[in-house]
Every structure is written in structure tokens, then in C-alpha cells.
Write an enzyme that holds these catalytic residues in place. Structure first.
Site, mmCIF file in Angstrom:
data_model
loop_
_atom_site.group_PDB
_atom_site.id
_atom_site.type_symbol
_atom_site.label_atom_id
_atom_site.label_comp_id
_atom_site.label_asym_id
_atom_site.label_seq_id
_atom_site.Cartn_x
_atom_site.Cartn_y
_atom_site.Cartn_z
ATOM 1 N N GLU A 90 11.365 -23.994 19.601
ATOM 2 C CA GLU A 90 11.996 -22.682 19.452
ATOM 3 C C GLU A 90 12.318 -22.152 20.835
ATOM 4 O O GLU A 90 11.523 -22.319 21.764
ATOM 5 C CB GLU A 90 11.042 -21.717 18.759
ATOM 6 C CG GLU A 90 10.842 -22.015 17.287
ATOM 7 C CD GLU A 90 9.875 -21.025 16.672
ATOM 8 O OE1 GLU A 90 10.288 -19.888 16.436
ATOM 9 O OE2 GLU A 90 8.716 -21.396 16.477
ATOM 10 N N ARG A 148 0.825 -1.228 0.000
ATOM 11 C CA ARG A 148 0.000 0.000 0.000
ATOM 12 C C ARG A 148 0.851 1.267 0.000
ATOM 13 O O ARG A 148 0.462 2.283 -0.565
ATOM 14 C CB ARG A 148 -0.903 -0.011 1.220
ATOM 15 C CG ARG A 148 -2.322 -0.428 0.868
ATOM 16 C CD ARG A 148 -3.227 -0.185 2.010
ATOM 17 N NE ARG A 148 -2.668 -0.777 3.240
ATOM 18 C CZ ARG A 148 -3.392 -1.156 4.274
ATOM 19 N NH1 ARG A 148 -4.682 -1.010 4.240
ATOM 20 N NH2 ARG A 148 -2.847 -1.668 5.342
ATOM 21 N N ASP A 150 0.025 -23.281 13.358
ATOM 22 C CA ASP A 150 1.205 -22.637 12.786
ATOM 23 C C ASP A 150 2.276 -23.654 12.394
ATOM 24 O O ASP A 150 3.014 -23.438 11.446
ATOM 25 C CB ASP A 150 1.792 -21.656 13.820
ATOM 26 C CG ASP A 150 2.799 -20.695 13.213
ATOM 27 O OD1 ASP A 150 2.506 -20.150 12.128
ATOM 28 O OD2 ASP A 150 3.874 -20.508 13.797
ATOM 29 N N HIS A 173 3.780 -27.772 8.533
ATOM 30 C CA HIS A 173 5.169 -28.224 8.454
ATOM 31 C C HIS A 173 5.366 -29.654 8.969
ATOM 32 O O HIS A 173 5.948 -30.500 8.294
ATOM 33 C CB HIS A 173 6.085 -27.322 9.297
ATOM 34 C CG HIS A 173 6.073 -25.885 8.893
ATOM 35 N ND1 HIS A 173 6.035 -25.492 7.588
ATOM 36 C CD2 HIS A 173 6.121 -24.755 9.627
ATOM 37 C CE1 HIS A 173 6.057 -24.171 7.547
ATOM 38 N NE2 HIS A 173 6.095 -23.699 8.766
ATOM 39 N N LYS A 205 13.757 -27.479 2.840
ATOM 40 C CA LYS A 205 15.020 -27.618 3.594
ATOM 41 C C LYS A 205 15.779 -28.840 3.093
ATOM 42 O O LYS A 205 15.193 -29.888 2.850
ATOM 43 C CB LYS A 205 14.725 -27.754 5.093
ATOM 44 C CG LYS A 205 14.266 -26.450 5.740
ATOM 45 C CD LYS A 205 13.928 -26.687 7.192
ATOM 46 C CE LYS A 205 13.412 -25.429 7.855
ATOM 47 N NZ LYS A 205 14.425 -24.434 8.143
ATOM 48 N N LYS A 223 7.058 -22.848 21.729
ATOM 49 C CA LYS A 223 7.906 -21.663 21.878
ATOM 50 C C LYS A 223 8.445 -21.610 23.295
ATOM 51 O O LYS A 223 7.878 -22.204 24.201
ATOM 52 C CB LYS A 223 7.109 -20.410 21.561
ATOM 53 C CG LYS A 223 6.747 -20.331 20.080
ATOM 54 C CD LYS A 223 6.265 -18.972 19.685
ATOM 55 C CE LYS A 223 6.051 -18.884 18.181
ATOM 56 N NZ LYS A 223 7.307 -18.923 17.417
ATOM 57 N N HIS A 245 7.763 -24.061 3.572
ATOM 58 C CA HIS A 245 9.213 -23.927 3.417
ATOM 59 C C HIS A 245 9.991 -25.060 4.084
ATOM 60 O O HIS A 245 11.128 -25.305 3.744
ATOM 61 C CB HIS A 245 9.699 -22.553 3.899
ATOM 62 C CG HIS A 245 9.732 -22.403 5.382
ATOM 63 N ND1 HIS A 245 8.682 -21.882 6.084
ATOM 64 C CD2 HIS A 245 10.677 -22.688 6.290
ATOM 65 C CE1 HIS A 245 8.983 -21.877 7.364
ATOM 66 N NE2 HIS A 245 10.195 -22.350 7.526
#
Lengths: 498, 312
Positions: free
Chosen positions: A235, A64, A254, A259, A201, A349, A197
């Protein structure tokens, strides 16, 4: 896995020339966002550095914010310099690469944007066009439809038009189906590249090489020899300013739905007859369709949600948030190869360290001749496929401790990517961007795969959205709530927390 | 063979080297021993050792190997020492090291060297012999080493007589050996450009290809390029011609095709210019160094079908 430059090109030399991208333009929607800055542009620059892109390769960024071509180039210049990994930055190369970077400002809901894009693409006159949706997920449907309405979506005799869609693809099974239907009104399935993604890998791709390129592992790869499989994506950081987005998603949506279920499919799928995109994706899809769907009363036995202490204090997060920052689940695969073998998957996390790996635990020797040093039966063999941070493969087995007596100790036989192939592997985005531009969909997810993985997590989502959790339930720096350990303990298993 | 050059002694020196490296690294993030092959380098008498060490150091990043450097010496006798090449990958805390053995040998001892090499080559991994210099083209000096390796890399551009050098390479190829010539490797960028000209329709329907070289005799690269064009364009007339005055080597290519007359020139060492229908397109290529060429060859350890056809 190299492919010829072009099957009818008499000058082709697939061993020497990297896969070549045809003359094309890449339109990035959401070009002012983090993904473009941190991943896409550095990956494209690196491809240019390796001479994999044609000189004419063009990028058209959109967001934008009003900006000139020059200002956008300058912004990307800074991003590439900052986020380029394991690579030198060459100012001369950047100048020639940046000549074909352009910018078209506009609101994604405004038809004028697509008219302006059409003008720009006509002006560039590249036969092939790739659209990359790096926007908020809620824009995927409207943007695709607007591309179609502007007459920009259909492949022509001159070349192809493709679209890359980032995850999450829908927020549940119904929305994924609805989105697929909308996308297909403009792009046929073969032109739709749903990116995950993780599949790009190197180590995830190496699972395929490891399993199907070697003769010794596949005979052991089944319920007779494998006791259980653990897939961990941990993580050490929290949501790092992405609280607002993350609280809508959570670890299950997520990480696990996309994944980790794709990784599990790669670990557990049947060997394809040929190494071709269709055959590979068929096998992955078949595996995902074989995942046993939990009954509502099984969800509390086979899944665990967690939230770290402090998440509710993060910026943009509801102080009463029920979002899971940790999710663990036990999946079973209903087929002959894997019947009864639990696949434990967890992601969280604020864990003690950043690590992603797959551990395949084999059955113990049928008759115990030796005890380990602590007097207990020795630990069974373990094969670990490490995805990050140190890519490699380890096999744990028992060995006699030197000296008198028969004392056994577990030792590890390690393969490390760095020690055999030098230091640099292409990033996942380099691999996946190359693949989409040469039309190789092997590492992209297909409609049926997306829907099957949503089906696998639907009972958990249904349960968790109606339950009030007693969050937070784990401390930062730990491996998640105690219920996660209990989930494995019920089967006599234990998480590897190495 | 002198007692000081027992392979067991060299292997013990290597073990000690790793022991020392491991001890030094105890305070840092440790050392990773990297090895994917054995690279035997037959260096010339007057070879620049520093330059060779630099090349090996760069090569090890992409092709970690046990490097065995055979340094030719005027004086008879054999001597050996071990060394390591270490580097710290960007953003990592662990050093990666590859090991090396330098053997100094007189020409007369080459047969003994083959005996010595066998136990020094890493078992079950590929072994490559890099003949760095023209010695390989005079007689058969490295014949005892050939059975030990899967691939031989030479550079015919270092030979005084290119035709004779290519004939030697053809003999090795006919014997069923995987052989590579860096004079061919140098052509990759140009061949890739040809492939892209075909893809974009510029080099389609070629009926004639004229290849011009500089110097008195055609360089090995020019000869290879002409042979490759003949293979790629069986219907076209391909000729190799002496061009205008200038340094030795491939100077330009003129193609007559459907689209236009295409002329490809190399105005300097890193630029390729394509002239077609009044338009000029420039491509910049990297300056080819020994390590870039070697790295490309070490990536191909099996058959190389396109080069094999050029040699056939």
C-alpha cells in the site's frame, strides 16, 4: 459458476437469471461504521440495482447512536452516493430500496437491544435472517452469545439464521479457538461465514479458473518447474487515521495471517474433485495445514518486521510502538508438490506504489544457449497474477530482438480483464454478500482454515512480541527494510520491485 | 471481389488505426486494445446508422469485440472503412478501445462478403452474427455467413409473419446452430418474476395458465412464453388467447394455483403487476433497449438449454 435459482423451480433459467437471494433480513451490527458506509451498503445497493435482491429484502442497522429509521436511511443514502464505484446512482431505485431499511439503536452489551431486535424481526417476519458483525473484534463473542440468549440464533423450519464475522478472527491461535467455541454455542459451523474479502476478488477467484480450467499450466505447477513464488500486497498510504486499531494488529496479523495466506492456499492447493464449497475448502485447509511451522531459531531467517519512519507520529500511535507496518515471511509447504519451493510473502504500508500480485518464477532453461543483452544468463519465465490495481495475468518470456544477431529480450504477454470482459467486475463484497445469502460458503474461511493459518504465523508472533525492534527501519516510499531483501538473497532470489 | 476490398488492406488499415490511437494516447495514459470476440452485424438497407453505432458503443463496454458492420446498399459494389470505439472507464487513466470495420455491400455481393469475412474474423475467439432486421426471414440471404459464426441472433418481432419467423428459427436450430431471438430475450424479466413467484409459493401447484396477447395475431414473445409454460408445467393446461383490444404483444397471464388465482399484467413498459388474493404487487423493470437485449445474448455463446427446449 452460476447456480440454479432453485433446483426444484420449474421456471429456473440459470444462464439468464442471476443467483437469487431468498426473502431475508440482514442485521448489521456496527452500522454506523466505515465498513457499512464504504462497502456493505454500496454493495447491497448495487445488488438491488442488478435486481438480485427480492423486493422484500430488509436491512436492520444497529449502533449505539440514537437515530430514527429516516435519519439512518439518509445517512446511508449519502454513503452510497459517495462510495458507489463504477456505477450510476438511481434516486428512484434508492427510494424503493430504502423503504426496507430500518434502524435499532442500542448498546451491544445491553440485553434490551436484542429484545428490540427480536421485536423488529418479528414485525418484519422474514423467514431468513443474516447477522453481520461489523463491530470491534472484542464484541464478536458477546454479540453472538447475546443473539443466542435472545433466541435469535437458531435456524427454524421457516428458514436459516446465519452470521458473518469480519476479520480478524482472534488475535492468535488460542483466541481464535476460544472464539470459535463461543460462536458454536449459538451457530453451527455451516451457519458461520468468516469473511475474507480478498477471496471475493475476481482475480483471486480467477486463480482457480486459471489453474483448473486450463490444461497447460497445472503440469508445470510444482517443484520441478517452479523456482519460487512471491506474493506482494503493498500500500502506498499509511494508517490514515486507523493508528489506534493498526498498532494492535500490525501487517502480519492484518494482512498475512488472513488475506495473503488464503491467497497462497488458492495458488498452491491441490485440485478439488468437484467445484463445491466443501471440496474447495477442504483443499485450501489441507494446504494451510501443510505449511511448515518455523522453529524458534528459524524465525529470524524466515521473517522480517519493519516500521516506516513517521508511524510513531501518527495520531493514536504509541511513540514507542513496536508495531510492524511491514512484514515479510518465507513459507515452505511440506507436500510432494511444493517441497523445497519458497513462498515469499510481504505486505507493507507506505510502499512506493499500491499493488497486490502473485509472481510465480519458473526455473531457468536447463541449458543456456543464449545470453541476455547485458551478457548474463537470461531471466527465467515469470507468471504474474495481478490482483490490484489492474486485474490480469502476464507471462514473461524471451523473444528475439528484431534485426541481425540473436539478441534476446524479455517480453510480456498480457491478459487484462478490461480488454476481454469490459469494464466492471462485481466488488468483493457484492460477491460475498450474495454467496452468504444463497448459502455458498466456497469463498468463506472455515474454522480449520483459520486455525491452520494462525498456526503458521504463531512462531513469528511469539518471537516478535518478545523482541525489541530497532524501529523505524524503513523510509516511506521504499520497499521495506533491507533485511527483507537479504531474506531472499540468502536463497539467491530477489524481490520483484516493478 | 474489387481490388480495393482485399482483406489484407482492411487489416492494414486496422493496424494503422491502432498506430494512430497509440500515438494520440502517448500524452495520456495509453490505449488498451479490447477484443473478446467478433460481432458481425448484418444491418438493413434503411437501418439507422447512428442508432446502430450507439448500440455498438454501449455493447463494447461489456463485450469488447471486433465489430464488422455489413451495411446493405441498393447499389452494387463493396466498400470498407475502419473505425474505433473508445471509452475511459470510471476512475481510470487508460482508454479502452475496440475496433470496427464497416463494409458497404449490395445484396448481390453477399457471397463475396463471406469470402472477405473469413480472414477478418479474429482467430480462435467466438464469432457472432447479429441479423438486425427482418431480411433473415425472407429467403436465405445470410446462408454463406452462417458457417463462419458460432451464434446467430435475430429478432422475430421485426418479421411480418411471427409464425413463419419462428419456423425459420426452428430450422436453424435443427441444423445444430446456436440461435437466439431477441423476442425471447425480452421475456427474461417476466420469466424471472415467474421463478420468484414459485420460490415464494405464489405460483405453486398451477393447474391452468392462460396467456393473453394483444393485436390480431400472437406476437413471437407470446408464442414463446406459452411454449415455455408448457415445458415448465407439464401437467397444467396452457392456452394462448387473444385478449382485449390493445397494442400487439403479450398482455397478461392468469394462473390458477394452490395459493390463489394469480394475474400478471403489464400496465406500462416498465411495470409488472401481480394480483393475487386481493393483493397487488408491483415490480419495476428496466426499459428494454436493443443494447440490453443484445448484451444478454452476447453473454451466452454456447448452448441455451431453456430456449433450446422451447424451440424443440
Amino acid at each position: 459458476m452460476l447456480k440454479p435459482v432453485a433446483s426444484n423451480n420449474p421456471f429456473a433459467d440459470p444462464l439468464r437469471f442471476d443467483r437469487r437471494v431468498p426473502d431475508c433480513a440482514l442485521v448489521i451490527f456496527g452500522a454506523n461504521g466505515d465498513l457499512t458506509k464504504r462497502k456493505l451498503l454500496p454493495a447491497l445497493y448495487r445488488l438491488a440495482y442488478e435486481r438480485r435482491l427480492p423486493d422484500s429484502f430488509a436491512i436492520v442497522g444497529n449502533s449505539r447512536t440514537a437515530m430514527t429509521d429516516e435519519a439512518f436511511r439518509e445517512k446511508m443514502h449519502e454513503s452510497v452516493k459517495q462510495f458507489l464505484e463504477d456505477s450510476p446512482f438511481d434516486e428512484d431505485l434508492w427510494n424503493s430500496f430504502a423503504r426496507n431499511i430500518f434502524y435499532v439503536a442500542g448498546d451491544l452489551n445491553d440485553a434490551k437491544l436484542y429484545a428490540n431486535l427480536k421485536t423488529k424481526l418479528d414485525e418484519l417476519n422474514r423467514p431468513n435472517v443474516l447477522y453481520y458483525l461489523s463491530t470491534q473484534p472484542s464484541y464478536y463473542g458477546p454479540v453472538v452469545e447475546a443473539i443466542g440468549a435472545a433466541g435469535l440464533g437458531r435456524s427454524t423450519e421457516k428458514g436459516w439464521h446465519r452470521v458473518v464475522i469480519e476479520k480478524p478472527f482472534g488475535h492468535d491461535l488460542d483466541s481464535a479457538r476460544a472464539l470459535n467455541a463461543r460462536v458454536h454455542t449459538v451457530f453451527p459451523e455451516e451457519a458461520v461465514y468468516r469473511i475474507d474479502h480478498y477471496l471475493g476478488k475476481e482475480t483471486v477467484q480467477n486463480i482457480i479458473a486459471f489453474r483448473f480450467g486450463n490444461g497447460i499450466f497445472e503440469p508445470l505447477w510444482n517443484r520441478r518447474y517452479v523456482n519460487h513464488v512471491q506474493i506482494t500486497a503493498a500500500e502506498s498510504i499509511g494508517v490514515e487515521g486507523r493508528g489506534a486499531y493498526y498498532q494492535e494488529a500490525g501487517a502480519l496479523r492484518d494482512m498475512i495471517q488472513n488475506h495473503l495466506l488464503q491467497v497462497m492456499a488458492t495458488v498452491a492447493m491441490e485440485p478439488p474433485a468437484v467445484f463445491e464449497p466443501g471440496a474447495m475448502r477442504d483443499e485450501r485447509a489441507k494446504l494451510l495445514r501443510s505449511v511448515k511451522i518455523m522453529k524458534p531459531d528459524e524465525v529470524h531467517l524466515y521473517s522480517v518486521a519493519g516500521q516506516y519512519r513517521g508511524f510513531r507520529e501518527e495520531q493514536g500511535v504509541d511513540p514507542q510502538s513496536q508495531t510492524n507496518t511491514f512484514a515479510a515471511a518465507t513459507f515452505f509447504v511440506d507436500n510432494w508438490r511444493w517441497a523445497g519451493v519458497p513462498f515469499y510473502i510481504r505486505s507493507g504500508k507506505k510502499m512506493p506504489k499500491r499493488t497486490t500480485d502473485i509472481a510465480i518464477q519458473f526455473n531457468s532453461a536447463p541449458h543456456t544457449l543464449f545470453m541476455s543483452e547485458d551478457g548474463r544468463p537470461p531471466r527465467p519465465n515469470l507468471l504474474i497474477l495481478r490482483i490490484q490495481p489492474e486485474e490480469g495475468i502476464s507471462l514473461r518470456f524471451l523473444s528475439k530482438y528484431p534485426g541481425a544477431g540473436m539478441r534476446l529480450r524479455p517480453v510480456s504477454m498480457d491478459f487484462n480483464y478490461g480488454s476481454s470482459f469490459g469494464e466492471r467486475s462485481p466488488s468483493a463484497y457484492e460477491t460475498l454478500l450474495m454467496d452468504v445469502m444463497i448459502g455458498d460458503a466456497t469463498l468463506y474461511t472455515r474454522q480449520d482454515m483459520v486455525e491452520a493459518s494462525w498456526k503458521a504465523v504463531t512462531p513469528i508472533l511469539d518471537d516478535w512480541t518478545t523482541r525489541a525492534f530497532d524501529f523505524p527501519n524503513y523510509d516511506p516510499g521504499t520497499w521495506g527494510p533491507v533485511e527483507s531483501d537479504a531474506m531472499l538473497a540468502r536463497n539467491g532470489h530477489k524481490w520483484r520491485n516493478g | 471481389m474489387p481490388a480495393t476490398l482485399e482483406p489484407e488492406k482492411i487489416l492494414k488499415d486496422l493496424r494503422n488505426l491502432w498506430h494512430d490511437l497509440g500515438r494520440d494516447a502517448e500524452v495520456s495514459g495509453g490505449v488498451l486494445r479490447a477484443c473478446g470476440m467478433t460481432l458481425v452485424v448484418a444491418a438493413e438497407k434503411d437501418s439507422n446508422t447512428e442508432e446502430l453505432r450507439h448500440t455498438l458503443g454501449v455493447l463494447m463496454h461489456d463485450h469488447p469485440a471486433r465489430a464488422i458492420v455489413l451495411s446493405m446498399n441498393e447499389k452494387p459494389g463493396l466498400d470498407a472503412n475502419v473505425f474505433s470505439q473508445c471509452w475511459m472507464p470510471f476512475g481510470k487513466h487508460q482508454q479502452i478501445c475496440a475496433e470496427g470495420i464497416e463494409i458497404t455491400t449490395g445484396s448481390m455481393e453477399l457471397a463475396h462478403v463471406a469470402q472477405l469475412l473469413l480472414p477478418l474474423i479474429v482467430s480462435d475467439l467466438p464469432a457472432v452474427l447479429w441479423c438486425r432486421g427482418p431480411r433473415v426471414f425472407s429467403g436465405d440471404p445470410f446462408a454463406p455467413l452462417l458457417p463462419l459464426v458460432q451464434k446467430i441472433i435475430v429478432d422475430s418481432a421485426t418479421a411480418a409473419d411471427p409464425q413463419a419467423a419462428i419456423a425459420t428459427i426452428r430450422v436453424l436450430h435443427r441444423e445444430g446452430r446456436h440461435v437466439a431471438d431477441l423476442a425471447w430475450t425480452k421475456l427474461t424479466g417476466l420469466r424471472e418474476l415467474m421463478a420468484s413467484l414459485f420460490d415464494e409459493g405464489t405460483a405453486v401447484g398451477v393447474t391452468s395458465a392462460k396467456i393473453f396477447y394483444g393485436g390480431d395475431v400472437a406476437s413471437p414473445s407470446s408464442i414463446y412464453f406459452a411454449a415455455w409454460m408448457e415445458r415448465a408445467l407439464p401437467g397444467a393446461q396452457v392456452s394462448l388467447n387473444r385478449g382485449e383490444e390493445g397494442p400487439r404483444g403479450l398482455r397478461s397471464i392468469v394462473l390458477l394455483g394452490d395459493a390463489c388465482e394469480v394475474t400478471i399484467t403489464r400496465p406500462d413498459r416498465t411495470t409488472l403487476e401481480v394480483h393475487c388474493g386481493g393483493r397487488i404487487r408491483r415490480s419495476t423493470t428496466v426499459l428494454l433497449s436493443e443494447e440490453i437485449l443484445m448484451s444478454e445474448e452476447l453473454s451466452i455463446l454456447g448452448a441455451d438449454p431453456v430456449f433450446d427446449k422451447v424451440l424443440a
